[in-house]
Design an enzyme around this catalytic site. Structure first.
Site, PDB file in Angstrom:
ATOM      1  N   TYR A 199      -4.076   2.971   8.033  1.00 42.58           N
ATOM      2  CA  TYR A 199      -5.360   2.259   8.068  1.00 42.58           C
ATOM      3  C   TYR A 199      -6.280   2.914   9.102  1.00 42.58           C
ATOM      4  O   TYR A 199      -6.162   4.111   9.359  1.00 42.58           O
ATOM      5  CB  TYR A 199      -5.155   0.770   8.378  1.00 42.58           C
ATOM      6  CG  TYR A 199      -4.188   0.083   7.449  1.00 42.58           C
ATOM      7  CD1 TYR A 199      -4.405   0.071   6.070  1.00 42.58           C
ATOM      8  CD2 TYR A 199      -3.058  -0.571   7.922  1.00 42.58           C
ATOM      9  CE1 TYR A 199      -3.524  -0.563   5.210  1.00 42.58           C
ATOM     10  CE2 TYR A 199      -2.171  -1.213   7.076  1.00 42.58           C
ATOM     11  CZ  TYR A 199      -2.419  -1.192   5.717  1.00 42.58           C
ATOM     12  OH  TYR A 199      -1.543  -1.809   4.873  1.00 42.58           O
ATOM     13  N   LYS A 211       0.445   3.379  -2.962  1.00 42.52           N
ATOM     14  CA  LYS A 211      -0.739   4.226  -3.166  1.00 42.52           C
ATOM     15  C   LYS A 211      -0.385   5.719  -3.094  1.00 42.52           C
ATOM     16  O   LYS A 211      -1.035   6.550  -3.717  1.00 42.52           O
ATOM     17  CB  LYS A 211      -1.809   3.902  -2.112  1.00 42.52           C
ATOM     18  CG  LYS A 211      -2.386   2.495  -2.247  1.00 42.52           C
ATOM     19  CD  LYS A 211      -3.281   2.154  -1.057  1.00 42.52           C
ATOM     20  CE  LYS A 211      -3.879   0.755  -1.195  1.00 42.52           C
ATOM     21  NZ  LYS A 211      -4.653   0.366   0.001  1.00 42.52           N
ATOM     22  N   TYR A 213      -2.653  -2.844 -10.627  1.00 41.79           N
ATOM     23  CA  TYR A 213      -2.656  -2.615  -9.176  1.00 41.79           C
ATOM     24  C   TYR A 213      -1.788  -3.647  -8.441  1.00 41.79           C
ATOM     25  O   TYR A 213      -1.015  -3.308  -7.543  1.00 41.79           O
ATOM     26  CB  TYR A 213      -4.102  -2.640  -8.668  1.00 41.79           C
ATOM     27  CG  TYR A 213      -4.232  -2.521  -7.172  1.00 41.79           C
ATOM     28  CD1 TYR A 213      -4.101  -1.291  -6.523  1.00 41.79           C
ATOM     29  CD2 TYR A 213      -4.483  -3.649  -6.387  1.00 41.79           C
ATOM     30  CE1 TYR A 213      -4.212  -1.194  -5.151  1.00 41.79           C
ATOM     31  CE2 TYR A 213      -4.596  -3.562  -5.013  1.00 41.79           C
ATOM     32  CZ  TYR A 213      -4.460  -2.336  -4.388  1.00 41.79           C
ATOM     33  OH  TYR A 213      -4.567  -2.247  -3.027  1.00 41.79           O
ATOM     34  N   VAL A 265       0.864  -4.030   3.905  1.00 40.29           N
ATOM     35  CA  VAL A 265       0.671  -5.327   4.577  1.00 40.29           C
ATOM     36  C   VAL A 265       1.872  -6.269   4.514  1.00 40.29           C
ATOM     37  O   VAL A 265       1.873  -7.296   5.169  1.00 40.29           O
ATOM     38  CB  VAL A 265      -0.575  -6.084   4.055  1.00 40.29           C
ATOM     39  CG1 VAL A 265      -1.848  -5.435   4.514  1.00 40.29           C
ATOM     40  CG2 VAL A 265      -0.519  -6.262   2.557  1.00 40.29           C
ATOM     41  N   SER A 290       0.789  -1.238   0.000  1.00 40.74           N
ATOM     42  CA  SER A 290       0.000   0.000   0.000  1.00 40.74           C
ATOM     43  C   SER A 290       0.817   1.283   0.000  1.00 40.74           C
ATOM     44  O   SER A 290       0.257   2.350  -0.232  1.00 40.74           O
ATOM     45  CB  SER A 290      -0.928   0.029   1.216  1.00 40.74           C
ATOM     46  OG  SER A 290      -2.122  -0.596   0.896  1.00 40.74           O
TER      47      SER A 290
HETATM   48  N1  GLU Z   1      -2.019  -5.300  -2.263  1.00 47.67           N
HETATM   49  C1  GLU Z   1      -2.667  -5.191  -1.009  1.00 47.67           C
HETATM   50  C2  GLU Z   1      -4.161  -5.291  -1.136  1.00 47.67           C
HETATM   51  O1  GLU Z   1      -4.745  -4.693  -1.967  1.00 47.67           O
HETATM   52  C3  GLU Z   1      -2.275  -3.896  -0.388  1.00 47.67           C
HETATM   53  C4  GLU Z   1      -2.897  -3.716   0.952  1.00 47.67           C
HETATM   54  C5  GLU Z   1      -2.036  -2.960   1.910  1.00 47.67           C
HETATM   55  O2  GLU Z   1      -0.819  -3.030   1.880  1.00 47.67           O
HETATM   56  O3  GLU Z   1      -2.647  -2.269   2.714  1.00 47.67           O
HETATM   57  O4  GLU Z   1      -4.795  -5.980  -0.406  1.00 47.67           O
END
Ligand code: GLU
Length: 309
Positions: free
Chosen positions: A245, A68, A193, A263, A65
């Protein structure tokens, strides 16, 4: 502000790494299950060029993430503020990052912010390019420019493993497609993604990305503007309000710096005008944040008085 000192960093890591036993490695992406919970590494890249680090600093993990933040920066540079925020909102949430519930009840139905999965998928869907390869190349090129290392690439095994099991993310996409938030092929979007999330690097390389944000988007080496400062500020604001989060509020009170969690067990933090910090420790707490990362950043922030509040 005081520079981060190598000896302090080693001591602080020694104190916190025992907490790895208090969490669990992510297992919903099968390839991530293989990560060893006791792994730990941290790097602090100062704006002045000095980097201090300790632990398994050469180990490459996937940034998940954390990507992002970069896709948001690119979408802002390509389309501007108005277009981006017509597709995703600006508000934090107490729901987990994979949640679909607000998409269903929200009016209009758009993701709450660009850091939750739905919002990040909508952002990636906006990126210019004819296909997934173009879009992944754009994200990689930005990373190559920031780090000065054009060998950084995505981990094919992790990308494939997530692509094959991303049923929840597919559901989010189909829901958003039904409501006109995203367009085009869902499979192509998922391909982009999952590859962006699987971009792989070590803590020293990631800390350079944090340092760029600490330097308001300007290259540490040349001073060249890589991300305009206004967009860099927007990215950092989302890191504060939504980056950890549904524990972002708690993190803001305990650590108080813009940060983004992934994650795989990574946390990227930004200390304005000082530098970027990247911590890796794959053992996660119940909200998905690295247990070692949280403890270490809390210690560092208290010791060096980093909180922006
Ligand atoms: N690729 C992971 C997902 O979409 C990223 C989630 C994360 O790192 O928060 O579930």
């Amino acid at each position: 502000m005081q520079n981060v000192n190598q000896e302090d960093l080693v001591k602080m890591m020694e104190h916190v790494r025992v907490y790895a036993n208090n969490g669990k490695v992510a297992d919903y992406i099968p390839a991530l299950k293989k990560q060893r919970p006791e792994m730990h590494a941290v790097a602090f890249q100062h704006i002045n060029g000095e980097c201090v680090s300790t632990g398994q600093v050469d180990y490459n993990f996937t940034i998940q993430s954390v990507s992002k933040v970069l896709s948001l920066a690119i979408a802002l540079m390509e389309h501007g503020v108005e277009a981006v925020f017509s597709r995703v909102g600006l508000e934090p949430t107490s729901d987990p990052f994979y949640s679909i519930s607000t998409l269903e009840v929200g009016k209009p139905s758009k993701p709450l912010n660009p850091m939750i999965n739905a919002g990040a998928l909508a952002i990636t869907n906006m990126l210019c390019g004819g296909n997934s390869e173009d879009r992944v190349r754009t994200i990689l090129s930005l990373i190559h420019r920031i780090t000065g290392d054009d060998t950084i690439y995505y981990d094919e095994e992790v990308a494939k493993s997530e692509f094959e099991t991303a049923f929840l993310n597919r559901s989010l996409c189909y829901f958003m497609k039904q409501n006109g938030v995203i367009t085009g092929s869902v499979e192509e979007l998922l391909d982009t993604y999952t590859k962006q999330c699987a971009i792989s690097m070590n803590v020293e390389q990631l800390a350079k990305i944090g340092a760029l944000f600490a330097n308001d988007g300007k290259s540490l080496d040349t001073g060249e503007e890589i991300i305009p400062s206004f967009y860099s500020r927007i990215c950092k604001t989302f890191m504060v309000t939504c980056g950890m989060y549904n524990a972002s509020g708690e993190f803001a009170t305990k650590v108080g710096i813009p940060a983004k969690s992934g994650v795989s067990g990574v946390i990227l933090g930004v200390v304005k005008n000082l530098g970027g910090v990247a911590v890796f420790g794959p053992s996660l707490d119940e909200k998905g944040n690295s247990v070692i990362g949280l403890k270490l950043l809390e210690k560092m922030s208290a010791h060096y008085e980093w909180s922006i509040f």
